[in-house]
Scaffold this motif. Structure first.
Motif, short mmCIF file in Angstrom:
data_model
loop_
_atom_site.label_atom_id
_atom_site.label_comp_id
_atom_site.label_asym_id
_atom_site.label_seq_id
_atom_site.Cartn_x
_atom_site.Cartn_y
_atom_site.Cartn_z
N GLY A 169 -2.13 -4.77 -0.43
CA GLY A 169 -1.81 -4.26 -1.76
C GLY A 169 -2.82 -3.19 -2.13
O GLY A 169 -3.19 -2.36 -1.31
N LEU A 170 -3.30 -3.27 -3.37
CA LEU A 170 -4.34 -2.36 -3.82
C LEU A 170 -5.65 -2.76 -3.15
O LEU A 170 -5.95 -3.93 -3.01
N ASP A 171 -6.42 -1.80 -2.72
CA ASP A 171 -7.58 -2.07 -1.88
C ASP A 171 -8.77 -2.68 -2.59
O ASP A 171 -8.96 -2.51 -3.77
N GLY A 172 -9.55 -3.40 -1.80
CA GLY A 172 -10.90 -3.85 -2.12
C GLY A 172 -11.11 -4.76 -3.31
O GLY A 172 -10.19 -5.11 -4.03
N ILE A 231 -3.14 1.82 1.37
CA ILE A 231 -2.87 0.75 0.41
C ILE A 231 -1.38 0.40 0.44
O ILE A 231 -0.55 1.21 0.84
N PHE A 232 -1.09 -0.83 0.03
CA PHE A 232 0.27 -1.38 0.07
C PHE A 232 0.88 -1.26 1.47
O PHE A 232 2.07 -1.04 1.64
N TYR A 233 0.01 -1.42 2.47
CA TYR A 233 0.42 -1.29 3.87
C TYR A 233 1.41 -2.38 4.27
O TYR A 233 2.18 -2.20 5.21
N SER A 234 1.44 -3.47 3.54
CA SER A 234 2.40 -4.53 3.83
C SER A 234 3.84 -4.07 3.57
O SER A 234 4.79 -4.68 4.05
N GLN A 235 4.01 -2.96 2.82
CA GLN A 235 5.34 -2.41 2.53
C GLN A 235 5.68 -1.22 3.43
O GLN A 235 6.69 -0.54 3.23
N ARG A 236 4.85 -0.97 4.42
CA ARG A 236 5.02 0.21 5.28
C ARG A 236 6.36 0.18 6.01
O ARG A 236 6.92 -0.88 6.29
N VAL A 237 6.84 1.37 6.33
CA VAL A 237 8.04 1.52 7.14
C VAL A 237 7.70 2.09 8.51
O VAL A 237 8.58 2.19 9.37
N VAL A 238 6.44 2.45 8.71
CA VAL A 238 5.98 2.98 9.99
C VAL A 238 4.51 2.57 10.16
O VAL A 238 3.75 2.56 9.19
N ASP A 239 4.13 2.19 11.37
CA ASP A 239 2.73 1.87 11.65
C ASP A 239 1.93 3.15 11.84
O ASP A 239 2.41 4.12 12.44
N ILE A 240 0.72 3.16 11.31
CA ILE A 240 -0.17 4.31 11.43
C ILE A 240 -1.48 3.82 12.08
O ILE A 240 -2.40 3.40 11.38
N PHE A 287 5.20 7.30 3.26
CA PHE A 287 4.00 7.07 2.45
C PHE A 287 3.59 8.38 1.80
O PHE A 287 4.12 9.44 2.14
N GLN A 288 2.66 8.31 0.86
CA GLN A 288 2.16 9.53 0.23
C GLN A 288 0.64 9.54 0.26
O GLN A 288 -0.01 8.51 0.33
N TRP A 289 0.08 10.72 0.17
CA TRP A 289 -1.35 10.97 0.20
C TRP A 289 -1.81 11.23 -1.23
O TRP A 289 -1.29 12.13 -1.88
N ALA A 290 -2.73 10.42 -1.72
CA ALA A 290 -3.17 10.54 -3.10
C ALA A 290 -4.68 10.69 -3.19
O ALA A 290 -5.42 10.10 -2.41
N ALA A 291 -5.12 11.49 -4.15
CA ALA A 291 -6.54 11.67 -4.43
C ALA A 291 -6.79 11.26 -5.88
O ALA A 291 -5.94 11.47 -6.75
N ILE A 292 -7.95 10.67 -6.13
CA ILE A 292 -8.28 10.14 -7.45
C ILE A 292 -9.47 10.91 -8.03
O ILE A 292 -10.49 11.09 -7.36
N PHE A 293 -9.32 11.34 -9.27
CA PHE A 293 -10.35 12.07 -10.00
C PHE A 293 -10.51 11.47 -11.39
O PHE A 293 -9.58 10.84 -11.91
N HIS A 294 -11.65 11.71 -12.02
CA HIS A 294 -11.79 11.43 -13.44
C HIS A 294 -10.91 12.43 -14.19
O HIS A 294 -10.80 13.59 -13.78
N LYS A 295 -10.31 12.02 -15.29
CA LYS A 295 -9.47 12.93 -16.07
C LYS A 295 -10.25 14.17 -16.52
O LYS A 295 -9.70 15.27 -16.57
N CYS A 315 -0.70 5.82 0.36
CA CYS A 315 -0.04 4.72 -0.32
C CYS A 315 1.34 4.49 0.30
O CYS A 315 2.15 5.42 0.42
N HIS A 316 1.60 3.25 0.68
CA HIS A 316 2.85 2.87 1.33
C HIS A 316 3.76 2.05 0.41
O HIS A 316 4.71 1.42 0.89
N CYS A 317 3.48 2.01 -0.89
CA CYS A 317 4.31 1.19 -1.79
C CYS A 317 5.73 1.75 -1.85
O CYS A 317 5.98 2.93 -1.59
N ARG A 318 6.65 0.89 -2.20
CA ARG A 318 8.07 1.28 -2.25
C ARG A 318 8.30 2.39 -3.26
O ARG A 318 9.10 3.30 -3.03
N GLY A 319 7.59 2.36 -4.38
CA GLY A 319 7.73 3.41 -5.39
C GLY A 319 7.38 4.78 -4.85
O GLY A 319 8.09 5.76 -5.08
#
Length: 160
Positions: free
Chosen positions: A145-148, A127-136, A67-75, A54-58
């Motif tokens: 923004g948010l994908d798909g 995601i949010f690659y339009s806010q990136r500060v470095v190309d990957i 950017f940060q690396w995030a994984a998504i799970f069911h609670k 995720c490349h969002c400013r937050g």
């Protein structure tokens, strides 16, 4: 949600991921912890539903990184072993996902036995690659923004 913060916190501590329906039956596959070990949790799955950069400013501000690396799970796939009360007390906005059935976590906090386990968490996109500060230039899909699913625009990859 208005109300007594202590009552609200106690309500959250009785739900996933803060409390498993049957802690004794929870299948502990992977353990994670904060850097100091005060907060510890378990995952009952070997791999996330999805993993992304995720490349969002937050995320840039929160992590002090491009950017940060995030994984998504069911609670329900996560259970805190200790520190859930401290987490809720120190993060007053931690309840922003109350109605959601998913949890986002950072794979760098997980204790992987080896590279094979870690590879199951490889990010599938940016995601949010339009806010990136470095190309990957890694060949992974890059979403503005948010994908798909019509939520965002797929960007072209440009090498620097």
């Amino acid at each position: 949600m208005a109300g007594n913060p202590d009552i609200i916190q106690q309500d959250f501590l009785q739900r996933s991921p803060y409390h498993a329906a049957d802690p004794a039956a929870f299948d502990k596959k992977l353990q994670g912890a904060c850097h100091c070990g005060r907060v510890k949790y378990w995952l009952s799955k070997d791999q996330p539903l999805n993993a992304k950069f995720c490349h969002c400013r937050g995320c840039q501000v929160m992590h002090g990184a491009p950017f940060q690396w995030a994984a998504i799970f069911h609670k329900e796939d996560m259970m805190f072993e200790k520190g859930a009360e401290d987490l809720l007390r120190t993060l007053p906005d931690a309840h922003h996902g109350r109605g959601r059935n998913m949890v986002l976590l950072f794979p760098t906090l997980i204790k992987f036995a080896g590279q094979k386990e870690r590879d199951l968490f490889n990010p599938k996109s940016h995601i949010f690659y339009s806010q990136r500060v470095v190309d990957i230039p890694d060949g992974k899909p890059k979403w503005a923004g948010l994908d798909g699913e019509g939520k965002s625009t797929l960007l072209e990859e440009h090498a620097t």
